[in-house]
Scaffold this motif. Structure first.
Motif, mmCIF file in Angstrom:
data_model
loop_
_atom_site.group_PDB
_atom_site.id
_atom_site.type_symbol
_atom_site.label_atom_id
_atom_site.label_comp_id
_atom_site.label_asym_id
_atom_site.label_seq_id
_atom_site.Cartn_x
_atom_site.Cartn_y
_atom_site.Cartn_z
ATOM 1 N N LYS A 132 7.987 -0.598 -9.233
ATOM 2 C CA LYS A 132 7.167 -0.872 -8.043
ATOM 3 C C LYS A 132 6.701 -2.317 -8.036
ATOM 4 O O LYS A 132 6.758 -2.998 -7.010
ATOM 5 N N LYS A 151 0.831 -1.211 0.000
ATOM 6 C CA LYS A 151 0.000 0.000 0.000
ATOM 7 C C LYS A 151 0.865 1.259 0.000
ATOM 8 O O LYS A 151 0.549 2.239 -0.672
ATOM 9 N N LEU A 152 1.950 1.224 0.762
ATOM 10 C CA LEU A 152 2.846 2.376 0.819
ATOM 11 C C LEU A 152 3.439 2.658 -0.554
ATOM 12 O O LEU A 152 3.457 3.810 -1.011
ATOM 13 N N LEU A 153 3.925 1.637 -1.231
ATOM 14 C CA LEU A 153 4.511 1.837 -2.555
ATOM 15 C C LEU A 153 3.474 2.302 -3.574
ATOM 16 O O LEU A 153 3.766 3.152 -4.419
ATOM 17 N N GLU A 154 2.289 1.736 -3.505
ATOM 18 C CA GLU A 154 1.248 2.091 -4.471
ATOM 19 C C GLU A 154 0.693 3.493 -4.229
ATOM 20 O O GLU A 154 0.303 4.180 -5.172
ATOM 21 N N SER A 155 0.661 3.936 -2.995
ATOM 22 C CA SER A 155 0.027 5.220 -2.687
ATOM 23 C C SER A 155 0.959 6.415 -2.902
ATOM 24 O O SER A 155 0.497 7.539 -3.013
ATOM 25 N N ARG A 156 2.231 6.200 -2.961
ATOM 26 C CA ARG A 156 3.191 7.300 -3.114
ATOM 27 C C ARG A 156 3.692 7.376 -4.557
ATOM 28 O O ARG A 156 3.909 6.378 -5.210
ATOM 29 N N SER A 157 3.900 8.603 -4.962
ATOM 30 C CA SER A 157 4.552 8.752 -6.259
ATOM 31 C C SER A 157 6.001 9.111 -5.953
ATOM 32 O O SER A 157 6.305 10.154 -5.382
ATOM 33 N N LEU A 158 6.871 8.200 -6.269
ATOM 34 C CA LEU A 158 8.285 8.367 -5.972
ATOM 35 C C LEU A 158 9.030 8.689 -7.268
ATOM 36 O O LEU A 158 8.775 8.080 -8.309
#
Length: 173
Positions: free
Chosen positions: A59, A44-51
């Motif tokens: 991702k 969820k953290l990776l999917e919710s942030r735009s890095l």
């Protein structure tokens, strides 16, 4: 409930064996729940942030690697838990077999006055030991069930102290 020292000792070993198996199961279940929960939060953290510099394919690769690592951890813990459970079974069954063999080989002494006197002296301590082992087994079972997410039986509601005081005051008046 057992009344001979030998049968109480066998029951104590059985209770501790069961307690050990409950702890192994709690370890296995707790690890699985922790790994699954952390993996889901990580995804969820990776999917919710735009890095920056991290594309969707990167991702997906990171999430896939995390899932493979999680699977490896869960599988390893499962194998270790199986081995520990088997070891507990082997040790407790061998201990019980030894105590049963000892009881059979010393049965001739059961009617001796000295043995009866010692049995009478030691029986309360043996029963206390069995009660302690039983309580430990219950506590580890409860812990294992709690970790597994099995709902505990609801505790009876305690009456508040204020209610008891009012009721007592009414009765006194």
């Amino acid at each position: 409930m057992s009344t001979t020292l030998n049968s109480i000792a066998i029951d104590v070993v059985g209770q501790y064996g069961e307690a050990a198996k409950h702890l192994v199961q709690a370890y296995r279940t707790g690890t699985e729940r922790a790994v699954t929960g952390l993996g889901g939060r990580y995804e969820k953290l990776l999917e919710s942030r735009s890095l920056p510099l991290v594309t969707d394919s990167v991702k997906a690769g990171i999430i896939g690697a995390e899932q493979r690592l999680s699977g490896l951890v869960v599988d390893t813990v499962g194998r270790v838990s199986d081995g520990a459970g088997n070891a507990v079974d082997r040790v407790s069954s061998r201990a019980i077999e030894g105590m049963q063999a000892f009881g059979e080989k010393t049965a001739w002494a059961n009617d001796l006055m000295v043995v009866n006197a010692l049995r009478t002296i030691n029986l309360p301590a043996a029963k206390l030991s069995l009660e302690i082992a039983t309580q430990i087994n219950k506590a580890t079972r409860s812990l294992s069930e709690r970790i597994a997410g099995v709902p505990a039986a609801p505790a009876p509601k305690a009456k508040s102290a204020a209610k008891r005081v009012r009721r007592t005051a009414r009765k006194a008046a």
